[in-house]
Design a protein around this motif. Structure first.
Motif, PDB file in Angstrom:
ATOM      1  N   SER A  40      72.833   9.675 110.573  1.00  0.00           N
ATOM      2  CA  SER A  40      72.408   9.246 109.219  1.00  0.00           C
ATOM      3  C   SER A  40      73.425   9.591 108.148  1.00  0.00           C
ATOM      4  O   SER A  40      73.295   9.122 107.016  1.00  0.00           O
ATOM      5  N   GLY A  41      74.362  10.467 108.511  1.00  0.00           N
ATOM      6  CA  GLY A  41      75.419  10.800 107.543  1.00  0.00           C
ATOM      7  C   GLY A  41      75.328  12.203 106.971  1.00  0.00           C
ATOM      8  O   GLY A  41      75.885  12.468 105.910  1.00  0.00           O
ATOM      9  N   LYS A  42      74.669  13.131 107.702  1.00  0.00           N
ATOM     10  CA  LYS A  42      74.530  14.514 107.212  1.00  0.00           C
ATOM     11  C   LYS A  42      75.903  15.173 107.028  1.00  0.00           C
ATOM     12  O   LYS A  42      76.203  15.727 105.977  1.00  0.00           O
ATOM     13  N   THR A  43      76.714  15.129 108.080  1.00  0.00           N
ATOM     14  CA  THR A  43      77.990  15.863 108.015  1.00  0.00           C
ATOM     15  C   THR A  43      78.908  15.255 106.965  1.00  0.00           C
ATOM     16  O   THR A  43      79.560  15.980 106.210  1.00  0.00           O
ATOM     17  N   THR A 163      70.939   7.575 102.300  1.00  0.00           N
ATOM     18  CA  THR A 163      72.402   7.559 102.438  1.00  0.00           C
ATOM     19  C   THR A 163      72.933   6.152 102.744  1.00  0.00           C
ATOM     20  O   THR A 163      72.172   5.251 103.101  1.00  0.00           O
ATOM     21  N   LYS A 164      74.245   6.014 102.593  1.00  0.00           N
ATOM     22  CA  LYS A 164      75.002   4.797 102.949  1.00  0.00           C
ATOM     23  C   LYS A 164      74.609   3.590 102.100  1.00  0.00           C
ATOM     24  O   LYS A 164      74.580   2.460 102.590  1.00  0.00           O
ATOM     25  N   VAL A 165      74.295   3.822 100.816  1.00  0.00           N
ATOM     26  CA  VAL A 165      73.870   2.689  99.973  1.00  0.00           C
ATOM     27  C   VAL A 165      74.989   1.664  99.766  1.00  0.00           C
ATOM     28  O   VAL A 165      74.730   0.536  99.355  1.00  0.00           O
ATOM     29  N   GLU A 193      69.668   8.574  95.906  1.00  0.00           N
ATOM     30  CA  GLU A 193      70.246   7.437  96.637  1.00  0.00           C
ATOM     31  C   GLU A 193      71.754   7.532  96.462  1.00  0.00           C
ATOM     32  O   GLU A 193      72.245   7.589  95.325  1.00  0.00           O
ATOM     33  N   LEU A 194      72.475   7.591  97.575  1.00  0.00           N
ATOM     34  CA  LEU A 194      73.917   7.829  97.431  1.00  0.00           C
ATOM     35  C   LEU A 194      74.735   7.214  98.555  1.00  0.00           C
ATOM     36  O   LEU A 194      74.210   6.781  99.583  1.00  0.00           O
ATOM     37  N   SER A 195      76.031   7.195  98.302  1.00  0.00           N
ATOM     38  CA  SER A 195      76.996   6.800  99.328  1.00  0.00           C
ATOM     39  C   SER A 195      78.083   7.860  99.397  1.00  0.00           C
ATOM     40  O   SER A 195      78.739   8.132  98.388  1.00  0.00           O
ATOM     41  N   SER A 196      78.265   8.445 100.574  1.00  0.00           N
ATOM     42  CA  SER A 196      79.360   9.410 100.745  1.00  0.00           C
ATOM     43  C   SER A 196      80.678   8.673 100.808  1.00  0.00           C
ATOM     44  O   SER A 196      81.735   9.261 100.644  1.00  0.00           O
TER      45      SER A 196
END
Ligand code: GDP
Ligand code: MG
Length: 223
Positions: A40-43, A163-165, A193-196
């Protein structure tokens, strides 16, 4: 018999978690336990977060996986102490694992301990690690119905991070529906709501986290 053993494991876990919580109450350490499905994009979120925390807080990171030191290697590039916890099959972190590995990242008191749990939306949600903040991450590629299917973690979490918006233009993910689902399960949850990848929403996330760290330190100082 099996039920009895499971009950004892849970009780022992909860007792140790209470000891850890008490210790972090005294030291004024904010503890974040981030939980999501694998991938899901934790790291990646933590990497982008640590970049922004440099010079601002004294942080340490414990990261759980069934196998490999990959995530610890990724997270150790930002100047904070990091320790990988390999569970060898266990689908969640338990309080005794945290207690054992804490000295590796906490030499003389932390402002913030970040725990990345094993990728799984179910098991980690029932194991108290003594944390202040359970945070659940859900990526837009997983579908907006997942909070309804896995309500336990959304009920217990203080914040939900979508994540990953940056991928939204390529998907049919219904953001309005996911907001409704999350708030129906937990009206008090803080939703981010975000995008890394492109940085959208990252400042709001880091500011929320720093505010939590500040609040706990203030409570500690006023004692
Ligand atoms: N497009 C996009 N991909 C991302 C984002 N965050 C993570 N990823 C990708 O998602 C995959 C899994 O990320 P990872 O951080 O390892 O997830 P974890 O298993 O939850 O720790 C990797 O290929 C990342 O590059 C994002 O914000 N946008
Ligand atoms: Mg990871």
């Amino acid at each position: 018999m099996k039920v009895e053993v499971q009950k004892n494991v849970m009780q022992a876990n909860n007792e140790l978690a209470a000891v850890l919580r008490d210790k972090w109450e005294k030291s004024g350490t904010t503890v974040l336990n981030i939980i999501s499905s694998p991938g899901s994009g934790k790291t990646t979120l933590l990497e982008r977060t640590l970049e922004r925390l440099q010079g601002k807080v004294k942080a340490g990171i414990l990261v759980g996986d069934i196998q490999t030191e990959n995530d610890a290697m990724r997270l150790s590039k930002y100047g904070f102490p990091v320790k990988q916890i390999i569970t060898s099959g266990t689908c969640h972190l338990e309080a005794h694992m945290i207690e054992k590995h804490l000295p590796d990242v906490d030499a003389d008191g932390l402002d913030l301990l970040i725990i990345e749990n094993v990728g799984n939306l179910v098991c980690p949600s029932s194991y108290d690690l003594g944390e202040d903040l359970k945070v659940v991450a859900l990526s837009v590629t997983e579908g907006e119905d997942k909070p309804l299917k896995y309500p336990g973690i959304f009920r217990r979490a203080k914040a939900a991070v979508i994540t990953k918006v940056d991928l939204l233009p390529f998907l049919d993910f219904d953001m309005t529906a996911v907001r409704e689902h999350v708030h129906t399960i937990n009206p008090d949850i803080h939703l981010v709501e975000l995008s890394s990848k492109n940085g959208e929403g990252m400042d709001a996330w880091v500011n929320w986290l720093l505010q939590k760290v500040d609040e706990k330190k203030k409570v500690n100082l006023s004692r």
